[in-house]
Design a protein around this motif. Sequence first.
Motif, short mmCIF file in Angstrom:
data_model
loop_
_atom_site.label_atom_id
_atom_site.label_comp_id
_atom_site.label_asym_id
_atom_site.label_seq_id
_atom_site.Cartn_x
_atom_site.Cartn_y
_atom_site.Cartn_z
N GLN A 150 -7.26 8.65 53.33
CA GLN A 150 -7.32 9.29 54.85
C GLN A 150 -5.54 9.42 54.85
OE1 GLN A 150 -8.69 6.86 57.84
NE2 GLN A 150 -8.16 4.95 57.20
N ILE A 151 -5.19 10.45 55.71
CA ILE A 151 -3.85 10.51 56.19
C ILE A 151 -3.95 10.87 57.77
CG2 ILE A 151 -1.88 12.26 56.01
CD1 ILE A 151 -2.86 13.05 53.29
N LEU A 152 -3.15 9.72 58.21
CA LEU A 152 -3.23 9.81 59.64
C LEU A 152 -1.88 10.16 60.36
CD1 LEU A 152 -5.14 6.26 60.02
CD2 LEU A 152 -6.11 8.75 60.05
N ASN A 153 -1.94 10.91 61.39
CA ASN A 153 -0.73 11.35 62.18
C ASN A 153 -0.49 10.48 63.31
OD1 ASN A 153 -0.05 13.67 64.67
ND2 ASN A 153 1.38 12.89 63.25
N LEU A 154 0.73 9.50 63.34
CA LEU A 154 0.84 8.60 64.36
C LEU A 154 2.32 9.08 64.81
CD1 LEU A 154 -1.07 6.82 62.80
CD2 LEU A 154 0.34 4.76 63.41
N ASP A 155 2.34 8.81 66.17
CA ASP A 155 3.45 9.06 67.08
C ASP A 155 4.65 7.98 66.50
OD1 ASP A 155 2.66 11.29 68.38
OD2 ASP A 155 1.64 9.95 69.98
N VAL A 156 5.85 8.28 66.87
CA VAL A 156 7.07 7.40 66.75
C VAL A 156 7.52 6.98 68.03
CG1 VAL A 156 9.37 7.10 65.68
CG2 VAL A 156 7.47 8.43 64.51
N GLU A 157 8.00 5.61 68.18
CA GLU A 157 8.37 5.12 69.36
C GLU A 157 9.77 4.46 69.18
OE1 GLU A 157 5.89 2.05 70.96
OE2 GLU A 157 5.92 0.93 69.25
N THR A 158 10.62 4.31 70.25
CA THR A 158 11.95 3.51 70.03
C THR A 158 11.61 2.30 70.41
OG1 THR A 158 12.62 4.36 72.14
CG2 THR A 158 12.94 5.62 70.31
N PHE A 159 12.36 1.35 69.89
CA PHE A 159 12.39 0.01 70.81
C PHE A 159 13.66 -0.65 70.23
CE2 PHE A 159 11.81 -0.66 66.08
CZ PHE A 159 12.06 -1.91 65.74
N GLU A 160 13.75 -1.87 70.91
CA GLU A 160 15.26 -2.37 71.11
C GLU A 160 15.16 -3.74 70.43
OE1 GLU A 160 18.93 -4.35 73.87
OE2 GLU A 160 17.36 -2.89 74.72
N TYR A 161 15.90 -3.89 69.25
CA TYR A 161 15.98 -5.18 68.55
C TYR A 161 17.39 -5.60 68.28
CZ TYR A 161 15.12 -8.87 65.18
OH TYR A 161 15.22 -9.96 64.52
N ASN A 162 17.68 -6.76 68.86
CA ASN A 162 19.06 -7.35 68.40
C ASN A 162 19.95 -6.27 69.06
OD1 ASN A 162 20.56 -9.48 67.21
ND2 ASN A 162 20.79 -8.62 65.32
N ASN A 163 20.06 -5.95 70.12
CA ASN A 163 20.78 -4.98 70.82
C ASN A 163 21.03 -3.71 70.19
OD1 ASN A 163 21.44 -7.04 72.99
ND2 ASN A 163 22.80 -8.03 71.39
N THR A 164 20.15 -3.32 69.45
CA THR A 164 20.11 -1.89 68.78
C THR A 164 18.64 -1.03 69.05
OG1 THR A 164 19.21 -2.56 66.77
CG2 THR A 164 21.68 -2.69 67.13
N ILE A 165 18.94 0.21 69.21
CA ILE A 165 17.68 1.00 69.27
C ILE A 165 17.23 1.35 68.00
CG2 ILE A 165 16.65 3.05 70.19
CD1 ILE A 165 17.65 0.74 72.25
N ASN A 166 15.87 1.38 67.67
CA ASN A 166 15.26 1.72 66.48
C ASN A 166 14.00 2.41 66.73
OD1 ASN A 166 17.10 0.00 64.51
ND2 ASN A 166 16.82 -1.49 66.37
N LEU A 167 13.59 2.96 65.43
CA LEU A 167 12.33 3.60 65.41
C LEU A 167 11.23 2.96 64.72
CD1 LEU A 167 13.36 7.21 64.89
CD2 LEU A 167 13.00 6.58 67.07
N ARG A 168 9.85 3.21 65.13
CA ARG A 168 8.85 2.65 64.36
C ARG A 168 7.54 3.46 64.65
NH1 ARG A 168 8.28 -3.15 67.51
NH2 ARG A 168 7.51 -2.54 69.67
#
Length: 329
Positions: free
Chosen positions: A203-221
């Motif tokens: 199965q191939i699933l489409n998931l949205d991406v969100e930004t989050f803060e970790y160790n004073n940096t903005i990242n994607l997951r």
Amino acid sequence: MKIMNKILSKSNSYNYYKTNFEKLKKENKELIAEKESDEKNYENKIKKLNEKYGKETEKLNKKYNHDIRELNKKYSHEIGEMNKNLNSLKNDLMNINHSEEIINNELKYAFVFNDTIKNSEWLKERNFSLVNSAANYSFMYSLYRILNDAQPKNILEMGLGQTTKLTSQYAKYFNDAKLTVLESDETWIENFSKNLEISENIQILNLDVETFEYNNTINLRFKDISKIVEDEKYDLIIIDGPRGFIVKDGKNELLDYSRSNIWQMIPSNLADDFIIIIDDYERKGERNTMDHTKELLKENDIDIFSYTSKGLKTQHAIFSEKYRFISWI
């Protein structure tokens, strides 16, 4: 008169020696006087020479020092530029040597990969496009060996791409295995899936991406990944998504903690024996993510071993004791 003087007097020697002694004494005195006179004259001459040439010497020294300073001013910029150019050439040579090493490694993996899959029972379609940001040969070789030798049963692949051509053929051939692929770009899923044969256990699933803060940096997951993985136990997790950068002022800016969804899966979604492999390990974001992954595993008393492959890009795998042979591929 002493006896010796009496003897000398009788032989007239005494008067001779006495007369000559006085003469020699006088001459010696004259020589001493002459020596003192000459020394004084020399001292006077040296003094006059110092007086005559001392000022000229001082002038010459001042001129010499001035000329040196002017030459330093004149050529210091040119010398600085020459040093910069030399350092630049040195860096270029180092980069060339490093690039040659990378290319040689990639070619090595290309030859080894093609030889390894030559008689593969399950890899039939070999229309790979291993260029640009896609998977490279070191990644494809490592992943093929992991699939073929470890034969995982439950695979999670984060990021749809060239590696999915491997994993999907593996899952199609070994139908007791299960493959779940996560991708954030719906258009990419639609177009790329045309190159794949999708069976019921894939199965191939489409998931949205969100930004989050970790160790004073903005990242994607990936967003809400826990809803997808739920209580699944994966023995192979492939990390090649989502993207490891954000667009800022029209430029791609690398993240400090890329593709960190794996953190949410430790230890709940790991099988007793597992392999985790991440692509783009040459980038700081992926290295930071894996460093923290190892910390989380250690906190959960999970012993691991590791393996790194380097071609045009670098991959890093961590795995449990059962799969220690991965270190030797």
